[in-house]
Write an enzyme that holds these catalytic residues in place. Structure first.
Site, PDB file in Angstrom:
ATOM      1  N   GLU A 126     -25.399  -5.829 -12.283  1.00 19.03           N
ATOM      2  CA  GLU A 126     -25.814  -6.373 -10.985  1.00 19.03           C
ATOM      3  C   GLU A 126     -25.021  -7.607 -10.588  1.00 19.03           C
ATOM      4  O   GLU A 126     -25.032  -8.004  -9.423  1.00 19.03           O
ATOM      5  CB  GLU A 126     -27.312  -6.693 -10.997  1.00 19.03           C
ATOM      6  CG  GLU A 126     -28.155  -5.460 -11.205  1.00 19.03           C
ATOM      7  CD  GLU A 126     -29.582  -5.587 -10.676  1.00 19.03           C
ATOM      8  OE1 GLU A 126     -29.889  -6.562  -9.982  1.00 19.03           O
ATOM      9  OE2 GLU A 126     -30.373  -4.680 -10.979  1.00 19.03           O
ATOM     10  N   LYS A 131     -28.234 -14.341 -13.429  1.00 21.16           N
ATOM     11  CA  LYS A 131     -27.478 -13.738 -14.539  1.00 21.16           C
ATOM     12  C   LYS A 131     -25.978 -14.082 -14.392  1.00 21.16           C
ATOM     13  O   LYS A 131     -25.302 -14.361 -15.388  1.00 21.16           O
ATOM     14  CB  LYS A 131     -27.662 -12.214 -14.561  1.00 21.16           C
ATOM     15  CG  LYS A 131     -29.072 -11.736 -14.888  1.00 21.16           C
ATOM     16  CD  LYS A 131     -29.522 -12.095 -16.291  1.00 21.16           C
ATOM     17  CE  LYS A 131     -28.811 -11.306 -17.373  1.00 21.16           C
ATOM     18  NZ  LYS A 131     -29.380 -11.614 -18.722  1.00 21.16           N
TER      19      LYS A 131
END
Ligand code: NAD
Ligand code: DAU
Length: 331
Positions: free
Chosen positions: A125, A151
Site C-alpha cells: 500500500e 507505514k
C-alpha cells in the site's frame, strides 16, 4: 539464533512463528505483543511450552519495555502495527503512534543493543494505487490512507537507520494476505464469517477494486528468504500470483458456503479507496522464492479453517467489534 518477533500474536506474525519453528526448529523466538483488539490469546496459546518460545506482553511505544525485551536477541522482525485501513480513517492517531513512533522506538533499541538484523514488515500500500504495470521496490511512495502513510513513514525512517547508522535493516512489502488467524474485520474473513452467520456482505463501491492476494504461508516463506538471504539496506516485494477484483472474491465465498449471491450488497465506497495493487516480486524470486498456493485452493483452505474454528473468531466479534461495525458501515 534468537529472534524477537513484535506483533507475533497477530495474523501474519503468528503464522510466521509457526513457519519458523517448523523450518528452523533450533531457533528461539520471543513474541513481544501488546495484545490489542487485533490479537487473540488463543493464537499464541498453542506455542506455550514449546522449547525456545517466550512471550512478553509489551507495547512498542514503551521505550523501557522495548529496551528490556530486545536484550540477548540476534534478530528483530517487526510485525507490530495498527493494520486496518478502515480504522485508520475513523481514527488515525493510533496509526501514527504505533506504526511511526513505535517503529522508531524499536530502531533506537536495536541500534543501542547491536542486533545483527532488523526485518521491518511493510506493505504494497505504500506505493499507492497502481493504474498499470506492477510496483517495483524503487518506485515512488504515494500512499493514500493514514494507514499506508504511517507505514511509508516507518519505511523511510527504517532505511535512514541503515544509511545513517549502519543498522542492518531489511524491508519487505507484501500484498494482501489471507489465511488462518486473520481478524474477522478484514475483507476475506469478514465475508466468510458473515456468510456463515447468514448476514449481508457489504461490498465497497462497484466491487471492482483489485487486490494481489497471497496466501499467508507464501508470505512467510518469502519473509524467511528475505531474512536469511536479503541484503541490509534493501527492500523486497512479496506479491501473490493473482489479481482478483473484490466482487469475484465475494462471489467465490458466497458460493462456497452455499449463500445466495444476493446477500452481497453494494455500500458506499471507502474514502480514497485504492483501485489496484500489483507487485513485481522478481527481485525476491531471483533469490529462489516463489508463491506456491493457488488462490482458489487457498481460499478453500481458509474457509475450512474458519468453519472449524468458530470459537476463535466469535471471541473477536465482541461488543466493541459490533460498535466498530456500526460506525464503519452506518453509511
Ligand atoms: P494484525 O492486526 O493481525 O496483527 C498486529 C499485531 O500487532 C497484533 O497482535 C497486535 O496486538 C500487535 N500490536 C499492535 N500494536 C502494538 C504495539 N503498539 N506494540 C506491540 N504490539 C502491537 O496485523 P497483520 O495483518 O498480521 O499485519 C502484520 C504486519 O504486516 C503489519 O506491519 C502490517 O502492516 C503488515 N502487512 C499486512 C498485510 C496483510 O494483508 N495483512 C499485508 C502487508 C503488510
Ligand atoms: O495490501 C496490503 C494491505 O492489505 C495491508 O497492508 C493491510 O494491513 C491489510 O489490512 C490489507 O488492506 P486492504 O484495505 O487492502 O484490506 P481489507 O481486507 O480491508 O480490504 C480488501 C478489499 O476489500 C479492499 O478493496 C476493500 C474491500 N472491502 C473491505 C471490507 C472490510 C469491502 O469491499 N468490504 C469490506 O467490508
Amino acid at each position: 539464533m534468537k529472534i524477537l518477533v513484535t506483533g507475533g500474536a497477530g495474523f501474519i506474525g503468528s503464522n510466521f512463528v509457526e513457519y519458523m519453528f517448523r523450518n528452523h526448529p533450533n531457533y528461539s523466538i520471543t513474541v513481544f505483543d501488546a495484545m490489542t483488539y487485533a490479537s487473540n490469546p488463543e493464537t499464541v496459546a498453542k506455542f506455550k511450552g514449546r522449547k525456545g518460545f517466550r512471550f512478553i506482553k509489551g507495547d512498542i511505544n514503551n521505550t523501557a519495555a522495548v529496551n528490556r525485551a530486545i536484550k540477548g536477541h540476534d534478530w528483530v522482525v517487526n510485525f507490530a502495527a495498527e493494520t486496518h485501513v478502515d480504522r485508520s480513517i475513523l481514527g488515525p492517531g493510533a496509526f501514527v503512534e504505533t506504526n511511526v513512533k513505535g517503529t522508531f522506538n524499536l530502531l533506537e533499541a536495536a541500534r543501542n543493543s547491536g542486533v545483527k538484523k532488523f526485518l521491518h514488515i511493510s506493505t504494497d500500500e505504500v506505493y499507492g494505487s497502481v493504474a498499470g504495470g506492477k510496483s517495483k521496490e524503487g518506485d515512488m511512495l504515494e500512499p493514500t490512507s493514514p494507514y499506508s502513510s504511517s507505514k511509508a513513514a516507518a519505511d523511510l525512517i527504517a532505511l535512514s537507520y541503515f544509511r545513517t547508522f549502519g543498522l542492518p535493516v531489511i524491508i519487505t512489502r507484501s500484498s494482501n494476505n489471507f489465511g488462518p488467524y486473520q481478524h474477522p474485520e478484514k475483507f476475506i474473513p469478514f465475508f466468510i464469517t458473515r456468510a456463515m452467520e447468514g448476514a449481508e456482505l457489504p461490498l465497497y463501491g462497484d466491487g471492482k477494486n483489485v487486490r494481489n492476494w497471497i496466501f499467508v504461508e507464501d508470505n512467510c516463506s518469502g519473509l524467511d528468504t528475505a531474512l536469511h538471504k536479503g541484503k541490509p539496506g534493501e527492500v523486497y516485494n512479496i506479491g501473490g500470483n493473482v489479481e482478483v477484483p473484490n466482487i469475484m472474491v465475494a462471489q467465490a465465498i458466497a458460493e462456497s458456503l452455499g449463500v445466495k449471491t444476493d446477500k452481497i450488497k453494494r455500500v458506499k465506497d471507502r474514502p480514497a479507496h485504492d483501485r489496484r495493487y500489483a507487485l513485481d516480486s522478481s527481485k525476491l524470486k531471483k533469490m529462489g522464492w516463489k508463491p506456491r498456493f493457488d488462490f482458489f485452493e487457498a481460499l478453500g483452505i481458509t474457509i475450512a479453517w474458519y468453519t472449524h474454528n468458530r470459537d476463535w473468531w466469535l471471541a473477536l466479534k465482541d461488543k466493541k467489534f459490533r460498535e466498530y461495525c456500526r460506525k464503519n458501515y452506518k453509511k
